[in-house]
Design an enzyme around this catalytic site. Structure first.
Site, mmCIF file in Angstrom:
data_model
loop_
_atom_site.group_PDB
_atom_site.id
_atom_site.type_symbol
_atom_site.label_atom_id
_atom_site.label_comp_id
_atom_site.label_asym_id
_atom_site.label_seq_id
_atom_site.Cartn_x
_atom_site.Cartn_y
_atom_site.Cartn_z
ATOM 1 N N HIS A 1 0.832 -1.196 0.000
ATOM 2 C CA HIS A 1 0.000 0.000 0.000
ATOM 3 C C HIS A 1 0.870 1.251 0.000
ATOM 4 O O HIS A 1 2.057 1.216 0.342
ATOM 5 C CB HIS A 1 -0.914 0.030 1.230
ATOM 6 C CG HIS A 1 -0.174 0.114 2.534
ATOM 7 N ND1 HIS A 1 0.443 -0.967 3.097
ATOM 8 C CD2 HIS A 1 0.054 1.164 3.369
ATOM 9 C CE1 HIS A 1 1.022 -0.614 4.232
ATOM 10 N NE2 HIS A 1 0.809 0.687 4.424
ATOM 11 N N ASP B 1 0.309 5.074 1.872
ATOM 12 C CA ASP B 1 -0.484 5.475 3.031
ATOM 13 C C ASP B 1 -1.680 6.358 2.662
ATOM 14 O O ASP B 1 -1.536 7.387 1.993
ATOM 15 C CB ASP B 1 0.397 6.217 4.040
ATOM 16 C CG ASP B 1 1.357 5.284 4.755
ATOM 17 O OD1 ASP B 1 1.008 4.104 4.950
ATOM 18 O OD2 ASP B 1 2.473 5.722 5.109
ATOM 19 N N HIS C 1 4.724 0.132 0.210
ATOM 20 C CA HIS C 1 5.465 -0.622 1.210
ATOM 21 C C HIS C 1 4.584 -1.690 1.822
ATOM 22 O O HIS C 1 3.356 -1.661 1.710
ATOM 23 C CB HIS C 1 6.038 0.293 2.299
ATOM 24 C CG HIS C 1 5.017 1.095 3.033
ATOM 25 N ND1 HIS C 1 4.425 2.228 2.523
ATOM 26 C CD2 HIS C 1 4.449 0.923 4.258
ATOM 27 C CE1 HIS C 1 3.564 2.725 3.379
ATOM 28 N NE2 HIS C 1 3.555 1.948 4.440
ATOM 29 N N ARG D 1 4.255 6.279 13.599
ATOM 30 C CA ARG D 1 4.215 6.914 12.276
ATOM 31 C C ARG D 1 3.696 8.337 12.360
ATOM 32 O O ARG D 1 2.750 8.640 13.088
ATOM 33 C CB ARG D 1 3.298 6.090 11.357
ATOM 34 C CG ARG D 1 3.337 6.514 9.904
ATOM 35 C CD ARG D 1 2.302 5.759 9.107
ATOM 36 N NE ARG D 1 0.961 6.337 9.250
ATOM 37 C CZ ARG D 1 -0.144 5.802 8.739
ATOM 38 N NH1 ARG D 1 -0.083 4.665 8.086
ATOM 39 N NH2 ARG D 1 -1.309 6.394 8.881
#
Length: 305
Positions: free
Chosen positions: A93, A95, A248, A263
């Site tokens: 995906h 983000d 990623h 994150r």
């Protein structure tokens, strides 16, 4: 002093050493920005950032955003915990692409790392596009996709069904849908990049069968081994990547061990297609944007209702 930058593979990834992110001069920060654009993902050992330090470093890239579908308690100050006890990012995906102005930069720090496993693999979506045969490039340039939060990388795994149901209800309590071009033009480099990943529900204007086949073909070019880098985490590491030019996946190979990474994401631009058309927010409203705070999130939801 210039940054020490060592490329890791021929297509993606570089390691930066000999400096702390909290101590970068303006010139060094400008070098860091250029390194992210060039190598797509960069990595630093031994940073051991606090929440406040991560937030400060991240804000040098722009305004931070909160995850649009996760409760405030798990999403404070724009910092989002990815904790293996409730979520595992185990599919490819970029983000939050279900929002029209999805993040441009992601900063991730390793807090609790399994003794073995739990690596993150990154792929270069610019070189993936460049690898497409010319007829497929022409086709990709013309295609649009629907992205939605109906499925999210943070969905819990190997936990009770009731917890899975509760998480999914929270994540989809507000449905986001956005139409993105399959190929976006990078606003800083001018490069063409594929916009894919598991938030893509379908390619617009073709049958479900054809959509699945086309997505399989295009995704194959993204995730080929020669187009990727695999980062082995140690506690204190920080990874920074261009979310506009990468995908990623966190490899789920560490069993019941605990893995916690934290994150932050930086507000991005609305993608523009090869023909100059901008991405379009569909749900919850045509003017939906990624929220900068919980109050912003609630205000958007109120307008949409």
């Amino acid at each position: 002093m210039s940054l020490e930058i060592r490329p890791i593979t021929g297509r993606i990834g570089a390691e930066i050493s000999g400096v702390r992110l909290t101590d970068l001069t303006e010139a060094q920060f400008a070098e860091l920005q250029q390194a992210i654009l060039k190598y797509k993902a960069v990595f630093l050992h031994d940073q051991h950032l606090s929440d406040a330090e991560q937030e400060t470093v991240s804000r040098r890239f722009g305004d931070l955003v909160v995850h649009p579908t996760i409760a405030t308690a798990e999403n404070t100050q724009g910092i989002f915990d990815v904790d293996s006890e409730r979520s595992r990012a185990n599919s490819w995906h970029s983000d939050i692409t279900f929002v029209v102005d999805y993040p441009k930069i992601t900063i991730l720090r390793g807090e609790v790392i399994p003794e073995a496993g739990g690596d993150t693999v990154f792929a270069n979506t610019v070189s993936a596009y460049q690898d497409l045969p010319k007829p497929l490039q022409v086709l990709a340039d013309s295609l649009w996709t629907l992205h939605t939060n109906d499925y999210d990388y943070a969905a819990p795994k190997q936990i009770e069904a009731i917890a899975t149901h509760r998480f999914r209800n929270e994540f989809t309590s507000t449905l986001y849908e956005t139409e993105h071009p399959l190929v976006r033009v990078h606003p800083e480099t001018g490069e063409k990049a594929l916009v894919l990943g598991h938030f893509v529900k379908k390619i617009l204007g073709v049958s479900s069968h054809d959509s699945q086949q086309l997505l399989r073909i295009f995704n194959h070019y993204v995730t080929r081994l020669e187009n990727t880098i695999r980062w082995r985490w140690t506690p204190g590491d920080v990874a920074l990547w261009d979310n506009r030019a990468t995908q990623h996946i966190a490899v789920d190979d560490y069993g019941s061990a605990r893995r916690i990474v934290r994150r932050t994401t930086v507000i991005g631009e609305i993608p523009v297609s090869v023909s100059g058309e901008s991405s379009r927010a569909i749900k919850p409203s045509p003017d939906s944007r990624i929220p900068h705070s919980e109050a912003d999130k609630q205000q958007q939801l109120k307008k949409a209702s």
